[in-house]
Design a protein around this motif. Sequence first.
Motif, short mmCIF file in Angstrom:
data_model
loop_
_atom_site.label_atom_id
_atom_site.label_comp_id
_atom_site.label_asym_id
_atom_site.label_seq_id
_atom_site.Cartn_x
_atom_site.Cartn_y
_atom_site.Cartn_z
N GLU A 108 -7.24 4.18 -12.22
CA GLU A 108 -6.59 4.23 -10.91
C GLU A 108 -7.39 3.42 -9.89
O GLU A 108 -6.81 2.64 -9.12
N GLN A 109 -8.70 3.59 -9.88
CA GLN A 109 -9.52 2.89 -8.90
C GLN A 109 -9.48 1.38 -9.09
O GLN A 109 -9.48 0.63 -8.11
N ALA A 110 -9.43 0.93 -10.33
CA ALA A 110 -9.33 -0.51 -10.58
C ALA A 110 -8.06 -1.08 -9.98
O ALA A 110 -8.07 -2.16 -9.36
N VAL A 111 -6.94 -0.36 -10.12
CA VAL A 111 -5.68 -0.83 -9.55
C VAL A 111 -5.75 -0.77 -8.01
O VAL A 111 -5.34 -1.72 -7.33
N ILE A 112 -6.28 0.32 -7.47
CA ILE A 112 -6.41 0.45 -6.01
C ILE A 112 -7.27 -0.69 -5.45
O ILE A 112 -6.91 -1.31 -4.45
N ASP A 113 -8.38 -0.98 -6.10
CA ASP A 113 -9.27 -2.05 -5.64
C ASP A 113 -8.59 -3.41 -5.73
O ASP A 113 -8.72 -4.24 -4.83
N TYR A 114 -7.87 -3.65 -6.83
CA TYR A 114 -7.17 -4.93 -6.98
C TYR A 114 -6.13 -5.10 -5.86
O TYR A 114 -6.05 -6.15 -5.23
N LEU A 115 -5.33 -4.06 -5.64
CA LEU A 115 -4.31 -4.15 -4.60
C LEU A 115 -4.94 -4.32 -3.22
O LEU A 115 -4.42 -5.07 -2.38
N ALA A 116 -6.07 -3.67 -2.97
CA ALA A 116 -6.78 -3.84 -1.69
C ALA A 116 -7.20 -5.29 -1.50
O ALA A 116 -7.15 -5.82 -0.37
N SER A 117 -7.57 -5.98 -2.59
CA SER A 117 -7.96 -7.40 -2.49
C SER A 117 -6.77 -8.27 -2.10
O SER A 117 -6.95 -9.39 -1.64
N LYS A 118 -5.56 -7.74 -2.27
CA LYS A 118 -4.33 -8.44 -1.87
C LYS A 118 -3.76 -7.86 -0.57
O LYS A 118 -2.60 -8.08 -0.24
N ASN A 119 -4.61 -7.10 0.14
CA ASN A 119 -4.22 -6.46 1.41
C ASN A 119 -3.07 -5.48 1.26
O ASN A 119 -2.22 -5.37 2.15
N PRO A 129 -0.93 11.59 -12.00
CA PRO A 129 -1.66 10.37 -12.35
C PRO A 129 -0.85 9.12 -12.05
O PRO A 129 0.37 9.09 -12.19
N GLY A 130 -1.55 8.09 -11.60
CA GLY A 130 -0.92 6.83 -11.25
C GLY A 130 -1.42 6.35 -9.91
O GLY A 130 -2.31 6.96 -9.30
N VAL A 131 -0.85 5.25 -9.47
CA VAL A 131 -1.22 4.66 -8.18
C VAL A 131 0.07 4.47 -7.38
O VAL A 131 1.09 4.04 -7.94
N TYR A 132 -0.02 4.76 -6.08
CA TYR A 132 1.16 4.76 -5.22
C TYR A 132 0.95 3.86 -4.01
O TYR A 132 -0.13 3.83 -3.44
N VAL A 133 2.01 3.16 -3.63
CA VAL A 133 2.07 2.41 -2.39
C VAL A 133 3.23 3.03 -1.61
O VAL A 133 4.37 3.01 -2.08
N ASP A 134 2.90 3.62 -0.46
CA ASP A 134 3.86 4.41 0.29
C ASP A 134 4.40 5.50 -0.64
O ASP A 134 3.63 6.19 -1.29
N GLU A 135 5.71 5.61 -0.80
CA GLU A 135 6.26 6.66 -1.67
C GLU A 135 6.54 6.16 -3.08
O GLU A 135 7.02 6.91 -3.93
N TYR A 136 6.25 4.90 -3.36
CA TYR A 136 6.56 4.32 -4.66
C TYR A 136 5.37 4.36 -5.63
O TYR A 136 4.25 4.03 -5.25
N LYS A 137 5.67 4.74 -6.85
CA LYS A 137 4.64 4.69 -7.89
C LYS A 137 4.56 3.25 -8.38
O LYS A 137 5.52 2.71 -8.92
N ILE A 138 3.43 2.64 -8.17
CA ILE A 138 3.23 1.23 -8.47
C ILE A 138 2.60 1.03 -9.85
O ILE A 138 2.78 0.01 -10.50
N ALA A 139 1.81 2.02 -10.29
CA ALA A 139 1.14 1.93 -11.59
C ALA A 139 1.26 3.27 -12.32
O ALA A 139 0.92 4.31 -11.77
N ALA A 140 1.76 3.19 -13.54
CA ALA A 140 1.87 4.37 -14.40
C ALA A 140 0.74 4.34 -15.42
O ALA A 140 0.36 3.26 -15.90
N LEU A 141 0.22 5.51 -15.75
CA LEU A 141 -0.88 5.62 -16.72
C LEU A 141 -0.46 6.53 -17.86
O LEU A 141 0.21 7.53 -17.64
#
Length: 161
Positions: A108-119, A129-141
């Motif tokens: 999860e942190q790797a995806v969060i960090d990558y997305l942060a590098s893209k603002n 489990p997963g990563v979310y942008v607003d209410e959308y699940k952006i990454a499933a694990l």
Amino acid sequence: MLYQKNQILIRQLNLVPFEATYQAMQQFTNTRDADTPDELWLLEHPPVYTLGQAGKPEHLLNTNNIPIHKIDRGGQVTYHAPGQLIVYILMDVKRRKWGVKQLVRAMEQAVIDYLASKNIQATRRDKAPGVYVDEYKIAALGLRIRRGCSYHGLSISATRL
């Protein structure tokens, strides 16, 4: 070949069929030994639904003849298609002295960090489990641990960004 601490091989596999990749992950995990380096497989799949151990066929409403595969990872239903980045994590978690929770958190942190590098601000959620942008699940694990080693991994849906 002797394993060197933190050595990870990265394989760019492009667009590959799910079933052959699934079998290759299982074969890799079954035949690895203490000296086998960990690997990350970066790829895409043609359209396919995968049903994890908690997945039920009734969760799929209209598959439009898209193949469905019941598999051995955790989780429920995941849809894969071209344009979605898939990262399969073939890691000896026992050798790294990690538990499943630590591996999931690192993914999860790797995806969060990558997305942060893209603002893009992304978050994780407790008990989801997963990563979310607003209410959308952006990454499933979804993972499987066998013989102290992981396979399967995560998928990032760029269409949600």
